[in-house]
Design a protein around this motif. Structure first.
Motif, PDB file in Angstrom:
ATOM      1  N   THR A 119       7.387   8.268 -15.825  1.00 55.84           N
ATOM      2  CA  THR A 119       6.203   8.773 -15.132  1.00 55.84           C
ATOM      3  C   THR A 119       5.040   7.796 -15.278  1.00 55.84           C
ATOM      4  OG1 THR A 119       6.916  11.053 -15.554  1.00 55.84           O
ATOM      5  CG2 THR A 119       4.618  10.726 -14.913  1.00 55.84           C
ATOM      6  N   LEU A 120       4.844   7.297 -16.481  1.00 54.60           N
ATOM      7  CA  LEU A 120       3.794   6.294 -16.703  1.00 54.60           C
ATOM      8  C   LEU A 120       4.085   5.028 -15.906  1.00 54.60           C
ATOM      9  CD1 LEU A 120       1.250   5.309 -18.098  1.00 54.60           C
ATOM     10  CD2 LEU A 120       2.655   4.672 -20.085  1.00 54.60           C
ATOM     11  N   GLU A 121       5.356   4.655 -15.796  1.00 53.24           N
ATOM     12  CA  GLU A 121       5.723   3.476 -15.003  1.00 53.24           C
ATOM     13  C   GLU A 121       5.317   3.647 -13.540  1.00 53.24           C
ATOM     14  OE1 GLU A 121       9.855   2.712 -15.548  1.00 53.24           O
ATOM     15  OE2 GLU A 121       9.657   2.328 -17.706  1.00 53.24           O
ATOM     16  N   CYS A 122       5.467   4.871 -13.016  1.00 53.57           N
ATOM     17  CA  CYS A 122       5.036   5.136 -11.637  1.00 53.57           C
ATOM     18  C   CYS A 122       3.539   4.879 -11.481  1.00 53.57           C
ATOM     19  CB  CYS A 122       5.357   6.585 -11.256  1.00 53.57           C
ATOM     20  SG  CYS A 122       7.098   6.917 -10.939  1.00 53.57           S
ATOM     21  N   ILE A 123       2.761   5.365 -12.444  1.00 50.97           N
ATOM     22  CA  ILE A 123       1.309   5.181 -12.387  1.00 50.97           C
ATOM     23  C   ILE A 123       0.965   3.697 -12.461  1.00 50.97           C
ATOM     24  CG2 ILE A 123      -0.876   5.630 -13.574  1.00 50.97           C
ATOM     25  CD1 ILE A 123       0.357   8.290 -14.520  1.00 50.97           C
ATOM     26  N   GLU A 124       1.619   2.984 -13.364  1.00 55.81           N
ATOM     27  CA  GLU A 124       1.328   1.554 -13.515  1.00 55.81           C
ATOM     28  C   GLU A 124       1.703   0.769 -12.260  1.00 55.81           C
ATOM     29  OE1 GLU A 124       3.553   0.862 -17.072  1.00 55.81           O
ATOM     30  OE2 GLU A 124       1.830   1.266 -18.402  1.00 55.81           O
ATOM     31  N   ARG A 125       2.825   1.138 -11.644  1.00 57.82           N
ATOM     32  CA  ARG A 125       3.210   0.463 -10.394  1.00 57.82           C
ATOM     33  C   ARG A 125       2.183   0.738  -9.303  1.00 57.82           C
ATOM     34  NH1 ARG A 125       8.802   1.876 -11.806  1.00 57.82           N
ATOM     35  NH2 ARG A 125       8.633   3.766 -10.552  1.00 57.82           N
ATOM     36  N   ALA A 126       1.697   1.989  -9.256  1.00 55.91           N
ATOM     37  CA  ALA A 126       0.685   2.342  -8.254  1.00 55.91           C
ATOM     38  C   ALA A 126      -0.604   1.554  -8.477  1.00 55.91           C
ATOM     39  CB  ALA A 126       0.401   3.845  -8.304  1.00 55.91           C
ATOM     40  N   GLU A 127      -0.996   1.412  -9.733  1.00 59.16           N
ATOM     41  CA  GLU A 127      -2.226   0.681 -10.052  1.00 59.16           C
ATOM     42  C   GLU A 127      -2.119  -0.789  -9.653  1.00 59.16           C
ATOM     43  OE1 GLU A 127      -3.776   3.262 -13.937  1.00 59.16           O
ATOM     44  OE2 GLU A 127      -2.336   1.629 -14.204  1.00 59.16           O
ATOM     45  N   VAL A 128      -0.995  -1.400  -9.968  1.00 55.97           N
ATOM     46  CA  VAL A 128      -0.805  -2.810  -9.624  1.00 55.97           C
ATOM     47  C   VAL A 128      -0.781  -2.986  -8.107  1.00 55.97           C
ATOM     48  CG1 VAL A 128       0.814  -4.745  -9.707  1.00 55.97           C
ATOM     49  CG2 VAL A 128       0.383  -3.392 -11.768  1.00 55.97           C
ATOM     50  N   ALA A 129      -0.033  -2.107  -7.426  1.00 58.17           N
ATOM     51  CA  ALA A 129       0.113  -2.234  -5.971  1.00 58.17           C
ATOM     52  C   ALA A 129      -1.215  -2.031  -5.256  1.00 58.17           C
ATOM     53  CB  ALA A 129       1.152  -1.228  -5.467  1.00 58.17           C
ATOM     54  N   ILE A 130      -2.005  -1.043  -5.690  1.00 59.33           N
ATOM     55  CA  ILE A 130      -3.270  -0.780  -4.994  1.00 59.33           C
ATOM     56  C   ILE A 130      -4.265  -1.904  -5.235  1.00 59.33           C
ATOM     57  CG2 ILE A 130      -4.646   0.493  -6.711  1.00 59.33           C
ATOM     58  CD1 ILE A 130      -4.041   1.576  -3.074  1.00 59.33           C
ATOM     59  N   SER A 131      -4.166  -2.580  -6.388  1.00 61.53           N
ATOM     60  CA  SER A 131      -5.054  -3.712  -6.653  1.00 61.53           C
ATOM     61  C   SER A 131      -4.698  -4.900  -5.757  1.00 61.53           C
ATOM     62  CB  SER A 131      -4.981  -4.123  -8.127  1.00 61.53           C
ATOM     63  OG  SER A 131      -3.723  -4.680  -8.442  1.00 61.53           O
ATOM     64  N   VAL A 132      -3.406  -5.028  -5.449  1.00 62.99           N
ATOM     65  CA  VAL A 132      -2.958  -6.113  -4.577  1.00 62.99           C
ATOM     66  C   VAL A 132      -3.327  -5.829  -3.124  1.00 62.99           C
ATOM     67  CG1 VAL A 132      -0.927  -7.308  -3.652  1.00 62.99           C
ATOM     68  CG2 VAL A 132      -1.087  -6.815  -6.101  1.00 62.99           C
ATOM     69  N   SER A 133      -3.094  -4.581  -2.691  1.00 60.20           N
ATOM     70  CA  SER A 133      -3.327  -4.230  -1.284  1.00 60.20           C
ATOM     71  C   SER A 133      -4.792  -3.977  -0.972  1.00 60.20           C
ATOM     72  CB  SER A 133      -2.524  -2.987  -0.912  1.00 60.20           C
ATOM     73  OG  SER A 133      -3.045  -1.837  -1.554  1.00 60.20           O
ATOM     74  N   GLU A 134      -5.608  -3.793  -2.035  1.00 68.32           N
ATOM     75  CA  GLU A 134      -7.021  -3.451  -1.853  1.00 68.32           C
ATOM     76  C   GLU A 134      -7.144  -2.233  -0.939  1.00 68.32           C
ATOM     77  OE1 GLU A 134      -9.058  -6.906  -0.455  1.00 68.32           O
ATOM     78  OE2 GLU A 134      -8.767  -8.013  -2.322  1.00 68.32           O
ATOM     79  N   GLY A 135      -6.410  -1.196  -1.302  1.00 69.08           N
ATOM     80  CA  GLY A 135      -6.400   0.043  -0.519  1.00 69.08           C
ATOM     81  C   GLY A 135      -7.771   0.671  -0.413  1.00 69.08           C
ATOM     82  N   ASN A 163       0.826  -1.194   0.000  1.00 71.39           N
ATOM     83  CA  ASN A 163       0.000   0.000   0.000  1.00 71.39           C
ATOM     84  C   ASN A 163       0.874   1.264   0.000  1.00 71.39           C
ATOM     85  OD1 ASN A 163      -2.913   0.856   0.193  1.00 71.39           O
ATOM     86  ND2 ASN A 163      -2.084   2.020   1.905  1.00 71.39           N
ATOM     87  N   LEU A 164       1.931   1.256   0.809  1.00 72.26           N
ATOM     88  CA  LEU A 164       2.852   2.391   0.839  1.00 72.26           C
ATOM     89  C   LEU A 164       3.508   2.582  -0.522  1.00 72.26           C
ATOM     90  CD1 LEU A 164       4.269   4.557   2.596  1.00 72.26           C
ATOM     91  CD2 LEU A 164       6.042   2.859   3.066  1.00 72.26           C
ATOM     92  N   TRP A 165       3.881   1.486  -1.160  1.00 75.18           N
ATOM     93  CA  TRP A 165       4.503   1.539  -2.476  1.00 75.18           C
ATOM     94  C   TRP A 165       3.544   2.156  -3.494  1.00 75.18           C
ATOM     95  CZ3 TRP A 165       8.967   1.862  -4.476  1.00 75.18           C
ATOM     96  CH2 TRP A 165       9.271   1.438  -5.772  1.00 75.18           C
ATOM     97  N   ALA A 166       2.265   1.813  -3.399  1.00 77.65           N
ATOM     98  CA  ALA A 166       1.261   2.393  -4.298  1.00 77.65           C
ATOM     99  C   ALA A 166       1.163   3.897  -4.098  1.00 77.65           C
ATOM    100  CB  ALA A 166      -0.102   1.742  -4.047  1.00 77.65           C
ATOM    101  N   LEU A 167       1.098   4.334  -2.847  1.00 79.13           N
ATOM    102  CA  LEU A 167       0.933   5.754  -2.566  1.00 79.13           C
ATOM    103  C   LEU A 167       2.165   6.549  -2.975  1.00 79.13           C
ATOM    104  CD1 LEU A 167      -0.844   5.616   0.910  1.00 79.13           C
ATOM    105  CD2 LEU A 167      -1.849   5.745  -1.373  1.00 79.13           C
ATOM    106  N   PHE A 168       3.359   5.981  -2.767  1.00 83.42           N
ATOM    107  CA  PHE A 168       4.578   6.676  -3.171  1.00 83.42           C
ATOM    108  C   PHE A 168       4.610   6.867  -4.687  1.00 83.42           C
ATOM    109  CE2 PHE A 168       8.837   5.990  -5.013  1.00 83.42           C
ATOM    110  CZ  PHE A 168       9.366   7.248  -4.741  1.00 83.42           C
ATOM    111  N   ASN A 169       4.326   5.814  -5.429  1.00 81.47           N
ATOM    112  CA  ASN A 169       4.371   5.916  -6.887  1.00 81.47           C
ATOM    113  C   ASN A 169       3.304   6.865  -7.425  1.00 81.47           C
ATOM    114  OD1 ASN A 169       6.425   4.056  -8.330  1.00 81.47           O
ATOM    115  ND2 ASN A 169       5.707   2.846  -6.600  1.00 81.47           N
ATOM    116  N   LYS A 170       2.137   6.854  -6.792  1.00 79.02           N
ATOM    117  CA  LYS A 170       1.088   7.797  -7.189  1.00 79.02           C
ATOM    118  C   LYS A 170       1.545   9.234  -6.977  1.00 79.02           C
ATOM    119  CE  LYS A 170      -1.814   9.018  -4.280  1.00 79.02           C
ATOM    120  NZ  LYS A 170      -1.959  10.112  -3.289  1.00 79.02           N
ATOM    121  N   ALA A 171       2.111   9.501  -5.802  1.00 78.73           N
ATOM    122  CA  ALA A 171       2.576  10.857  -5.486  1.00 78.73           C
ATOM    123  C   ALA A 171       3.701  11.287  -6.417  1.00 78.73           C
ATOM    124  CB  ALA A 171       3.042  10.914  -4.032  1.00 78.73           C
TER     125      ALA A 171
END
Length: 354
Positions: free
Chosen positions: A226-242, A203-211
């Motif tokens: 920049t797009l890679e950051c967004i994609e990492r955030a999307e994958v991480a938030i789907s895993v963490s169910e933020g 979840n922290l990884w998702a929020l960092f990449n989003k920011a």
């Protein structure tokens, strides 16, 4: 004795629920534990548990409830016996207020926390420095924020763990981007990513990449990274169910990217989705979505709709006490009116010549 056992048992259940990211249950158990602590006459337990409730409410995205909980805690007479808890409470209050766009009130909360923080607590002093940097930046005091960011950098020594270092570099990088120091922003965010990656906190990884993506886009850094950051955030938030607030903000980041990439039809759909879902609970996120939507609609040649979106965003920002963001909304409004006026003049002259 029985009351003490009840509050210890429920506090343990709250901690277990928190580890499962079931913050709703964590709040329920913490409330039960707090009531038992009061019955047992344990004022320290009462303060500690109230602070935990506020943290869980923050994690749920319930900013109004979090602010109410903190205000009740800081107004309680027993809090004077626990200055470190009082300072930590104001740090959370500052973060919640910033999330609502009330950066002026957040700055007051941070300054109050600094005035009461025990000198012996370096960890808390570092947390307060984080809050000071972020709040000054949100207030538009970007140079002052950068100076405070350098103080934060000095507080994070070689003995700091990966999480402390990562969080510090994240904050410093944010300040660098917001003050126009793009290279420093990229460098500090790279350092933050290096420190945070091994933690395994999805979840922290998702929020960092989003920011990081948002700050890069705001700074005009529209590159594959920049797009890679967004994609990492999307994958991480789907895993963490933020929580819903985090999911909406990441969707907003994706919509912002689509707009900058020229995919305005896709961006419009996503932005309207964010604005609708954020309407009741997250007015600040809704206002942010409306600002991007206004620019998107204007690029599509729909100046009237763009103006409506920008004006609603301005109204929301004003109502939230977010003057910096409200002024940015007014800049968009002025741009729309100025360019639409030019377009209408050209069209009128063209028709006259015909």
């Amino acid at each position: 004795m029985e009351d003490e056992q009840v509050y210890l048992a429920n506090e343990y259940k709250a901690q277990q629920a928190s580890q499962r990211r079931d913050y709703g249950k964590a709040v329920e158990y913490s409330v039960l534990a707090r009531e038992a602590a009061l019955q047992a006459g344990d004022t320290w337990g009462y303060c500690r548990l109230t602070l935990s409730i506020a943290r869980y409410q923050y994690d749920l995205g319930l900013m109004d409830e979090c602010i109410h909980t903190i205000n009740a805690l800081t107004a309680h007479p027993v809090i004077v016996d626990f200055p470190e808890t009082a300072a930590r409470a104001r740090v959370i209050l500052s973060e919640a207020l910033r999330n609502k766009g009330a950066s002026d009130r957040a700055l007051v909360a941070t300054e109050e926390a600094i005035s009461i923080v025990p000198d012996r607590s370096k960890e808390l002093r570092t947390a307060l420095q984080h809050s000071m940097v972020a709040t000054l930046a949100e207030e538009g005091e970007v140079e002052a924020a950068w100076q405070e960011a350098m103080v934060l950098d000095s507080l994070v020594g070689p003995e700091a763990g990966a999480r402390a270092s990562g969080m510090a570099y994240w904050t410093i990088g944010n300040s660098a981007f917001m003050s126009g120091r793009i290279e420093e922003g990229l460098r500090f965010h790279e350092q933050a990513a290096t420190a945070l990656t091994p933690l395994g906190d999805v979840n922290l990884w998702a929020l960092f990449n989003k920011a990081s993506a948002n700050l890069r886009m705001d700074a005009g850094v529209v590159q594959p990274e920049t797009l890679e950051c967004i994609e990492r955030a999307e994958v991480a938030i789907s895993v963490s169910e933020g929580n819903l607030a985090d999911r909406l903000e990441i969707l907003l980041s994706r919509a912002h990217w689509e707009h900058l990439a020229g995919n305005n039809g896709v961006a419009e759909q996503k932005l309207r989705d964010v604005a609708t879902k954020a309407e009741e609970l997250f007015p600040y996120t809704r206002a942010q979505a409306l600002m991007v939507l206004a620019r998107c609609l204007f690029d599509l040649g729909r100046a009237g709709e763009a103006l409506d979106a920008a004006r609603e965003g301005e109204r929301l920002f004003d109502g939230l006490g977010a003057p910096v963001q409200a002024e940015r909304a007014r800049e968009i409004i002025r741009t729309i009116l100025r360019n639409d006026s030019i377009t209408q003049t050209v069209e009128h002259e063209t028709k006259s010549q015909a």
